[in-house]
Design an enzyme around this catalytic site. Structure first.
Site: not given
Length: 675
Positions: A306, A310, A664
Site C-alpha cells: 500500500e 500510493r 495500480t
C-alpha cells in the site's frame, strides 16, 4: 737393481686426461662461433625444460592452455560485436526502405534503464506478415504488429469456460510482412530494438517528461463532464482540508479523520490528480505540506504494498508531471526505508515495514505474503532505480518476479493467492481468482513488459499464459443476459463469484491489445466491460457492490446479478471507471463515456456528503438508506475521479498511453524507450 724410489724419480711425471666428445654446434660455440641456429636453440630450450621439476612444467602448461582459451573467447566476442555493429545500420536502412513510415518503437519518453535479454529462444516460430491497418479511432502507434491466432493453434477444451472464450474470438485475415517477427501461442509479435544497460554509478535524476518541449502542446478545452469531475474533486478536497488535513483519510460524516500510516495518505495520493485536473492552487498548498510536514522518520509500521503504490507511486508520478525535485527526494527517502522488507530467507518481501526502525515482519497470524502484494510493487521500484541510478531497488523486485516465474503450483498461468516468505513457495494451493490477493499480479505482468520497452519476454509469457488460463478455467456466462464474467476456481470447483476488483481486467486486456497482443483480447475486454457496467446498472442505487454472484441458470424474476448481504457495500472503488477509460481511449465509442457519467451521477446522489467529502456505503440495494460508512478512501481522489476526468476527455495527449503506464493506484509512470 734400481730401488722403487729410484725408478720413480727417474721416470717422467704422469698426466691425467678427461675425454669429451663435442657436436659440431657445441664445438663452434666453444670456439666462439655461436650462430643462433634453430637447432641449437631447440636443444638448449629442451635441456632447460628437462631441468624443470614436474610441478613447474605442469604450471607452465596450464598457463599456456588458459591463455589460449581466453584468446579464443575474446576473438569470438569481438567478432560478434563487430558483426552486430556492422549489420545494425544496414538492417535499419533495409527496414525503412521496405516499410516506409514504420516506427520500430513508440515515441520517446525517457531513456530506458537497462538492456533486457530478448530471450528469443523462447519464441522460435518465425513468420512474415504485414502490419494490420489500425481503425480510425486507434490512438497512437503500436510497438507490435499482430495477427490473431490460427484456428488450428487454439487450445481445445471441453469445458463450458473454454467454449465461452472461443465464441469471443474472431480471427483476423492473415497477412504477410517483410519483417521478421517472433511468435508465441499464436500471437505474432515484432521484436523491438534493444536498450542500453544502466551505469552502476550514481547519476543525476533524469529530467521528467513534463519538461520535454515535444510534450508542450495546446491543451484541448475542458468539457462540461470534466468540469463536473473537477467540482466533485473540489467538494471532496474541501472536506479533507477542513476536517482531515495532513491525515490519512477523511471521515466526512463525523467531520474527523482516521490514521493508517500517519503519512497524509489522501494528500499524497491526490497530488497528481490535482495536477492533471489543473487545480494549481490546491496543488501548491499540498506541495507546501509535503515540503514542511511529510517526514518518514517515524516509528510506524506500514504495509509494503500500500505504501509503495500510493506514496512512492504518487511521489514519482508527481515528480514526472511537475518536474519538481522535492517529490523525487521524498520518493528516494521512502524507497530506502521500505527496502528492509526484502531481507527474508527467500527474498520474497515481508508485508510490513517499520520505516523508522528499519525492521520488517510478516503479519502476526502468518508468515505468508499475498501474491498480489509482492508482485505489484515492481513498476515503482524499477522507476526509482532508473531515476537514481541505484540498481538495488530494481534488483530486489526483479528477483521476486523471476522467482515467481519458476514456481510450481500454477494452473495454466493462474497463481495461488499466498506465498511463504521463508520457503518462497506458494501456499493454500488450489484456489485461483482474479480478485483480492491476486488481481494486480496479472496487471503488473503486462505493465512491466510495457514499461521496460517490451523486452522482458518472461513477463509477456506469464501474462499470455495467465489469460489463456482465465479463458480455460474462469470464464462463464450468466442468465438471462448471457453476461461474460470471471469466476473463481477452488480445488476444481467453479464459483460464480466475481469481485468488483476484477473489473480492472477489461482495461488491462484492452491495453495489451493496443500494444499488439492478440485481437481476441479486445473482444474479451468488450464483453467483460459490459458485465462490469451491468454490476452497476442492475443494482437499485446504480452502484456496484464489492462482490457479486452470477446466476448460471435462468430463473423467472431473477437478474444476472445476485448480491449477498455481506457483499453489498461500495467503497468508491475505481476499477470499472478505469476500464471505461481504456476502452474509450482505444475505441472512441461514446457509450463508455455515458456509462461513466451515470456512475458519477450515482456517486453524487448516494455518497456525497453535503459538508464536504464522499463516503463509502454499506448497502447499494437500498436507495432510501444506503447506510453511509463515514469513510472516504484515498483512492477515490487518487484513482476514481482521476479516471473519470480522463474518461471524459478527448485529448489523447492527456496522459498519452503510448508514453505512460499507470500503476495500480492510477499514478502514471513513463514508459522506457531506447536511449
Amino acid at each position: 737393481m734400481y730401488s722403487a724410489a729410484a725408478a720413480a724419480a727417474a721416470s717422467p711425471p704422469r698426466r691425467d686426461f678427461i675425454s669429451v666428445t663435442l657436436s659440431p654446434e657445441e664445438a663452434a660455440v666453444g670456439a666462439g662461433g655461436y650462430n643462433n641456429s634453430k637447432a641449437w636453440r631447440r636443444r638448449s630450450c629442451w635441456r632447460k625444460w628437462k631441468q624443470l621439476s614436474r610441478l613447474q612444467r605442469s604450471v607452465i602448461l596450464f598457463l599456456f592452455a588458459f591463455l589460449a582459451v581466453c584468446g579464443v573467447i575474446s576473438y569470438t566476442s569481438m567478432g560478434e560485436s563487430w558483426k552486430a555493429l556492422t549489420s545494425k545500420s544496414s538492417d535499419d536502412q533495409r527496414t525503412e526502405s521496405e516499410i516506409p513510415g514504420l516506427k520500430l518503437a513508440n515515441p520517446a519518453v525517457l531513456p530506458a534503464p537497462w538492456k533486457a535479454d530478448a530471450n528469443l529462444g523462447n519464441y522460435p516460430e518465425l513468420s512474415p506478415q504485414k502490419p494490420p491497418k489500425p481503425p480510425h479511432v486507434r490512438r497512437g502507434p503500436s510497438n507490435l504488429q499482430i495477427k490473431a491466432p490460427r484456428k488450428d493453434m487454439r487450445l481445445k477444451n471441453q469445458h463450458d469456460t473454454s467454449r465461452v472464450a472461443e465464441e469471443l474470438v474472431q480471427a483476423d485475415k492473415e497477412e504477410k510482412t517483410e519483417k521478421s517477427v517472433i511468435s508465441w501461442r499464436g500471437a505474432v509479435i515484432e521484436p523491438d530494438q534493444s536498450t542500453e544497460p544502466p551505469s552502476s554509478k550514481k547519476k543525476e535524476p533524469e529530467k521528467p517528461s513534463s519538461v520535454e518541449a515535444e510534450d508542450q502542446k495546446e491543451p484541448v478545452p475542458i468539457n462540461d463532464r470534466q468540469m463536473a469531475v473537477i467540482e466533485a474533486f473540489r467538494h471532496a478536497w474541501k472536506g479533507y482540508k477542513e476536517f482531515a488535513w495532513g491525515h490519512d483519510e477523511l471521515k466526512p460524516l463525523s467531520k474527523s479523520y482516521s490514521e493508517w500510516f500517519g503519512l497524509g495518505l489522501t494528500l499524497i495520493d491526490a497530488l497528481d490528480t490535482m495536477w492533471i485536473l489543473g487545480l494549481k492552487e490546491e496543488f501548491e498548498e499540498a506541495r507546501k505540506w509535503v515540503a514542511n510536514n511529510l517526514v518518514f522518520d517515524k516509528n510506524v509500521d506500514v504495509n509494503l504494498f500500500e505504501s509503495t503504490i500510493r506514496i512512492l507511486g504518487g511521489l514519482l508520478s508527481t515528480y514526472h508531471l511537475s518536474g519538481d525535485s522535492l517529490f523525487l527526494e521524498k520518493a528516494k527517502d521512502i524507497g530506502n526505508r521500505l527496502m528492509p522488507a526484502f531481507r527474508t530467507p527467500s527474498k520474497i518481501p515481508y508485508s510490513d515495514v517499520n520505516i523508522g526502525r528499519g525492521t520488517a515482519h510478516p503479519p502476526r497470524w502468518t508468515s505468508d505474503s499475498t501474491v498480489a502484494e509482492v508482485t505489484s510493487i515492481q513498476l515503482e521500484f524499477r522507476e526509482l532505480s532508473r531515476l537514481t541510478g541505484d540498481q538495488k531497488f530494481q534488483k530486489a523486485v526483479d528477483e521476486v518476479m523471476k522467482h515467481v516465474h519458476t514456481l510450481s503450483g500454477k494452473n495454466d498461468g493462474l497463481v495461488p493467492m499466498f506465498i511463504n516468505t521463508n520457503s518462497g513457495q506458494f501456499t493454500h494451493l488450489g484456489v485461483y481468482t482474479l480478485g483480492a490477493r491476486a488481481d494486480s499480479y496479472y496487471e503488473y505482468l503486462l505493465k512491466q513488459w510495457i514499461q521496460g520497452g517490451k523486452k522482458e519476454n518472461e513477463l509477456l509469457e506469464d501474462y499470455m499464459r495467465a489469460i489463456e488460463g482465465v479463458k480455460q478455467h474462469l470464464l462463464q456466462r450468466s442468465q438471462p443476459k448471457q453476461l461474460t464474467f470471471v469466476g473463481e476456481l477452488a480445488h476444481g470447483h467453479f464459483s460464480a463469484k466475481m469481485d468488483h476488483l476484477v473489473c480492472f481486467l477489461p482495461g488491462t486486456l484492452a491495453l495489451g491489445a493496443h500494444n499488439g497482443l492478440t485481437a481476441d483480447h479486445m473482444k474479451l475486454a468488450e464483453a467483460l466491460i459490459e458485465t462490469c457496467y451491468q454490476m452497476y446498472a442492475q443494482v437499485e442505487t446504480g452502484l456496484s457492490p464489492e462482490i457479486v454472484h452470477f446466476n448460471l441458470h435462468a430463473q423467472k424474476g431473477h437478474k444476472d446479478v445476485e448480491i449477498k448481504p455481506a457483499d453489498r457495500h461500495n467503497l468508491l472503488r475505481p476499477e470499472t471507471v478505469e476500464s471505461l477509460f481504456y476502452m474509450y481511449r482505444f475505441t472512441g465509442d461514446k457509450k463508455y463515456q455515458d456509462w461513466g457519467w451515470e456512475i458519477l451521477q450515482n456517486f453524487n446522489k448516494y455518497t456525497r456528503v453535503p459538508t464536504g467529502g464522499y463516503t463509502s456505503i454499506n448497502n447499494v440495494q437500498n436507495p432510501s438508506n444506503p447506510e453511509p460508512r463515514d469513510k472516504m478512501e484515498s483512492f477515490f481522489l487518487g484513482e476514481t475521479l482521476k479516471y473519470m476526468f480522463l474518461l471524459f476527455s478527448d485529448d489523447v495527449d492527456l496522459i498519452n498511453l503510448d508514453k505512460y503506464v499507470f500503476n495500480t493506484e492510477a499514478h502514471p509512470l513513463p514508459i522506457w524507450v531506447p536511449a
